[in-house]
Write a protein that holds these residues in place. Structure first.
Motif, PDB file in Angstrom:
ATOM      1  N   ASP A   1      20.667  36.029   3.139  1.00  0.00           N
ATOM      2  CA  ASP A   1      20.012  35.753   1.906  1.00  0.00           C
ATOM      3  C   ASP A   1      18.467  35.139   1.940  1.00  0.00           C
ATOM      4  O   ASP A   1      18.284  34.403   2.741  1.00  0.00           O
ATOM      5  CB  ASP A   1      20.995  34.750   1.076  1.00  0.00           C
ATOM      6  CG  ASP A   1      20.642  34.354  -0.203  1.00  0.00           C
ATOM      7  OD1 ASP A   1      19.498  33.235  -0.139  1.00  0.00           O
ATOM      8  OD2 ASP A   1      20.682  34.943  -1.186  1.00  0.00           O
ATOM      9  N   PRO A   2      17.813  35.697   1.040  1.00  0.00           N
ATOM     10  CA  PRO A   2      16.073  35.451   1.202  1.00  0.00           C
ATOM     11  C   PRO A   2      15.996  33.974   1.200  1.00  0.00           C
ATOM     12  O   PRO A   2      14.945  33.507   1.891  1.00  0.00           O
ATOM     13  CB  PRO A   2      15.639  36.069   0.106  1.00  0.00           C
ATOM     14  CG  PRO A   2      16.548  37.361  -0.313  1.00  0.00           C
ATOM     15  CD  PRO A   2      17.913  36.901   0.022  1.00  0.00           C
ATOM     16  N   ASP A   3      16.847  33.101   0.544  1.00  0.00           N
ATOM     17  CA  ASP A   3      16.482  31.937   0.192  1.00  0.00           C
ATOM     18  C   ASP A   3      17.405  30.986   1.439  1.00  0.00           C
ATOM     19  O   ASP A   3      16.967  30.110   2.212  1.00  0.00           O
ATOM     20  CB  ASP A   3      16.910  31.323  -1.115  1.00  0.00           C
ATOM     21  CG  ASP A   3      16.080  32.254  -1.967  1.00  0.00           C
ATOM     22  OD1 ASP A   3      14.761  32.004  -1.684  1.00  0.00           O
ATOM     23  OD2 ASP A   3      16.375  32.284  -3.203  1.00  0.00           O
ATOM     24  N   ARG A   4      18.894  31.249   1.345  1.00  0.00           N
ATOM     25  CA  ARG A   4      19.540  30.379   2.159  1.00  0.00           C
ATOM     26  C   ARG A   4      19.287  30.662   3.666  1.00  0.00           C
ATOM     27  O   ARG A   4      19.662  29.941   4.722  1.00  0.00           O
ATOM     28  CB  ARG A   4      21.047  30.526   1.774  1.00  0.00           C
ATOM     29  CG  ARG A   4      21.340  30.100   0.517  1.00  0.00           C
ATOM     30  CD  ARG A   4      22.643  30.620  -0.073  1.00  0.00           C
ATOM     31  NE  ARG A   4      23.684  30.282   0.847  1.00  0.00           N
ATOM     32  CZ  ARG A   4      25.022  30.699   0.877  1.00  0.00           C
ATOM     33  NH1 ARG A   4      25.460  31.691  -0.367  1.00  0.00           N
ATOM     34  NH2 ARG A   4      26.090  30.306   1.551  1.00  0.00           N
ATOM     35  N   SER A   5      18.993  31.907   4.052  1.00  0.00           N
ATOM     36  CA  SER A   5      18.719  32.387   5.490  1.00  0.00           C
ATOM     37  C   SER A   5      17.349  32.373   5.865  1.00  0.00           C
ATOM     38  O   SER A   5      16.848  32.779   6.976  1.00  0.00           O
ATOM     39  CB  SER A   5      19.527  33.719   5.713  1.00  0.00           C
ATOM     40  OG  SER A   5      20.537  33.862   5.255  1.00  0.00           O
ATOM     41  N   ALA A   6      16.584  31.595   5.159  1.00  0.00           N
ATOM     42  CA  ALA A   6      14.914  31.834   5.252  1.00  0.00           C
ATOM     43  C   ALA A   6      14.496  31.559   6.644  1.00  0.00           C
ATOM     44  O   ALA A   6      13.635  31.960   7.225  1.00  0.00           O
ATOM     45  CB  ALA A   6      14.060  31.100   4.364  1.00  0.00           C
ATOM     46  N   GLU A   7      15.114  30.161   7.149  1.00  0.00           N
ATOM     47  CA  GLU A   7      15.046  29.635   8.308  1.00  0.00           C
ATOM     48  C   GLU A   7      15.250  30.474   9.391  1.00  0.00           C
ATOM     49  O   GLU A   7      14.378  30.816  10.571  1.00  0.00           O
ATOM     50  CB  GLU A   7      15.343  28.407   8.704  1.00  0.00           C
ATOM     51  CG  GLU A   7      14.775  27.588   9.847  1.00  0.00           C
ATOM     52  CD  GLU A   7      15.194  26.334   9.995  1.00  0.00           C
ATOM     53  OE1 GLU A   7      14.977  25.440  10.872  1.00  0.00           O
ATOM     54  OE2 GLU A   7      16.064  25.787   9.094  1.00  0.00           O
ATOM     55  N   LEU A   8      16.344  31.311   9.159  1.00  0.00           N
ATOM     56  CA  LEU A   8      16.906  32.253  10.248  1.00  0.00           C
ATOM     57  C   LEU A   8      16.196  33.317  10.408  1.00  0.00           C
ATOM     58  O   LEU A   8      15.834  33.940  11.520  1.00  0.00           O
ATOM     59  CB  LEU A   8      18.334  32.580   9.784  1.00  0.00           C
ATOM     60  CG  LEU A   8      19.029  33.797  10.863  1.00  0.00           C
ATOM     61  CD1 LEU A   8      18.968  33.519  12.307  1.00  0.00           C
ATOM     62  CD2 LEU A   8      20.318  34.112  10.071  1.00  0.00           C
ATOM     63  N   LEU A   9      15.713  33.926   9.081  1.00  0.00           N
ATOM     64  CA  LEU A   9      15.058  35.107   9.056  1.00  0.00           C
ATOM     65  C   LEU A   9      13.685  35.052   9.912  1.00  0.00           C
ATOM     66  O   LEU A   9      13.036  35.924  10.642  1.00  0.00           O
ATOM     67  CB  LEU A   9      14.703  35.553   7.628  1.00  0.00           C
ATOM     68  CG  LEU A   9      15.998  36.063   6.759  1.00  0.00           C
ATOM     69  CD1 LEU A   9      15.462  36.371   5.443  1.00  0.00           C
ATOM     70  CD2 LEU A   9      16.585  37.020   7.505  1.00  0.00           C
ATOM     71  N   ASP A  10      13.145  33.808   9.758  1.00  0.00           N
ATOM     72  CA  ASP A  10      11.731  33.402  10.383  1.00  0.00           C
ATOM     73  C   ASP A  10      11.936  33.741  11.917  1.00  0.00           C
ATOM     74  O   ASP A  10      11.045  34.087  12.774  1.00  0.00           O
ATOM     75  CB  ASP A  10      11.129  32.162   9.902  1.00  0.00           C
ATOM     76  CG  ASP A  10      10.620  32.252   8.411  1.00  0.00           C
ATOM     77  OD1 ASP A  10      10.322  33.625   7.875  1.00  0.00           O
ATOM     78  OD2 ASP A  10      10.499  31.213   7.876  1.00  0.00           O
ATOM     79  N   ALA A  11      12.957  32.864  12.522  1.00  0.00           N
ATOM     80  CA  ALA A  11      13.369  32.823  13.798  1.00  0.00           C
ATOM     81  C   ALA A  11      13.649  34.028  14.342  1.00  0.00           C
ATOM     82  O   ALA A  11      13.193  34.423  15.525  1.00  0.00           O
ATOM     83  CB  ALA A  11      14.435  31.752  13.891  1.00  0.00           C
ATOM     84  N   LEU A  12      14.300  35.007  13.816  1.00  0.00           N
ATOM     85  CA  LEU A  12      14.395  36.380  14.108  1.00  0.00           C
ATOM     86  C   LEU A  12      13.483  36.952  14.373  1.00  0.00           C
ATOM     87  O   LEU A  12      13.117  38.117  15.041  1.00  0.00           O
ATOM     88  CB  LEU A  12      15.663  36.946  13.272  1.00  0.00           C
ATOM     89  CG  LEU A  12      17.041  36.443  13.315  1.00  0.00           C
ATOM     90  CD1 LEU A  12      17.969  37.011  12.261  1.00  0.00           C
ATOM     91  CD2 LEU A  12      17.868  36.840  14.326  1.00  0.00           C
ATOM     92  N   ASP A  13      12.310  37.039  13.302  1.00  0.00           N
ATOM     93  CA  ASP A  13      11.143  37.677  13.373  1.00  0.00           C
ATOM     94  C   ASP A  13      10.442  37.511  14.539  1.00  0.00           C
ATOM     95  O   ASP A  13       9.900  38.202  15.285  1.00  0.00           O
ATOM     96  CB  ASP A  13      10.329  37.246  12.162  1.00  0.00           C
ATOM     97  CG  ASP A  13      10.614  38.235  10.816  1.00  0.00           C
ATOM     98  OD1 ASP A  13      11.598  39.164  11.252  1.00  0.00           O
ATOM     99  OD2 ASP A  13      10.293  37.809   9.810  1.00  0.00           O
TER     100      ASP A  13
END
Length: 317
Positions: free
Chosen positions: A299-311
């Motif tokens: 989710d763009p909001d709830r997973s924001a920290e995860l998405l940044d880490a994956l990037d």
């Protein structure tokens, strides 16, 4: 030819631009094809080179034949447009968890084929109160199912009449069954397809597996041929329930086992909530350990920290 990533999107689709950019950053020569269910929201503008998008109004709810049909149409679209040597099927709630060019190379080096999961279904129903033997998910595909709108309310209410209907269906399962697709279109009544043992053998095994998979050019052609409009296999699946977990998987597994028996997108099912868990940064270690090239759902909001880490870990610019 480079890979094609087919994305099935619905709702507001706000995650799609970031997902498309992440895919192209990780696999620079790939092409992205987005097919969006616009009934509950328009698809955001995707003015990115090598990203093709289109919207539809089909009732492609989870567990419906329409969802499989939309998937097949998008796969055909990708084939007609770029004739890729690898097609990857994703949802709009997936996100790259590995460097994609590296993963694509590994799959090609292993001989291509396909990546995903496929469990053979074997089940023998029983009369009366006895339980059948095996995995009763086979009834989803061995019976001809009909929508039963008049009993939707009773099944949801779980009242006395619902208990009676479930009891009757249980005792007559070798001929008649009942299902409530709670996250789909509700109640269905199924009639078993009565066929000779030889005819059943001729049809081949039935498999069930993850919707999120990848296949090479040869198997893509086989899937599109076997499930083409009017084919016998397609007609059977058009009257099944939850065909998105079996139709394409059955075609692939009848040809050969998966080259890599891991879903294209790693996810965690929460039975008590009857849904896939939304990933957070706390899931990062498990995502990496899965070896899947994507994870879901984010989710763009709830997973924001995860998405940044994956990037950061996949080298997304």
């Amino acid at each position: 030819m480079p890979a094609a990533y087919v994305i099935l999107s619905h709702g507001e689709g706000g995650q799609i631009p970031r997902l498309a950019r992440a895919i192209l950053s990780s696999s620079p020569d790939a092409t992205v094809f987005v097919t969006h269910d616009a009934r509950r929201g328009a698809l955001p503008s995707l003015e990115v080179e090598r990203v093709h998008s289109r919207a539809h109004g089909r009732r492609s709810d989870w567990g419906s034949w329409d969802l499989v049909a939309v998937t097949l149409e998008a796969m055909q679209w990708a084939r007609d447009t770029v004739d890729p040597d690898l097609v990857v099927v994703l949802s709009g709630q997936c996100y790259p968890a590995r460097p994609l060019l590296e993963w694509e190379s590994e799959l090609r080096a292993a001989g291509g084929g396909w990546q995903g999961t496929a469990t053979p279904l074997v089940y023998t129903p029983a009369w009366g109160r006895r339980q059948g033997s095996g995995d009763d998910n086979l009834t989803r595909y061995a019976y001809r199912w009909f929508r039963a709108r008049p009993i939707d309310g009773a099944l949801r209410a779980e009242d006395r009449s619902a208990k009676v209907m479930w009891a009757v269906a249980h005792r007559t399962e070798p001929v008649l069954s009942l299902r409530n697709v709670s996250r789909g279109r509700g109640a269905y009544v199924g009639l078993r397809r009565l066929e000779s043992p030889r005819r059943r053998r001729d049809r081949g095994a039935v498999y069930m597996g993850s919707q999120w998979l990848a296949m090479d050019r040869r198997l893509l052609a086989t899937v599109l041929e076997e499930l083409t409009e009017g084919s016998e296999l397609r007609r059977r699946y058009e009257h099944s329930i939850i065909p998105d977990e079996s139709a394409i998987q059955t075609v692939l597994a009848r040809v050969q086992p998966p080259t890599v028996s891991v879903p294209t997108s790693y996810c965690v099912w929460e039975p008590d909530k009857d849904e896939t868990r939304t990933m957070t940064v706390d899931d990062l270690a498990d995502i990496r350990a899965s070896t899947s090239p994507f994870c879901r759902k984010v989710d763009p909001d709830r997973s924001a920290e995860l998405l940044d880490a994956l990037d950061r870990s996949t080298g997304v610019a």
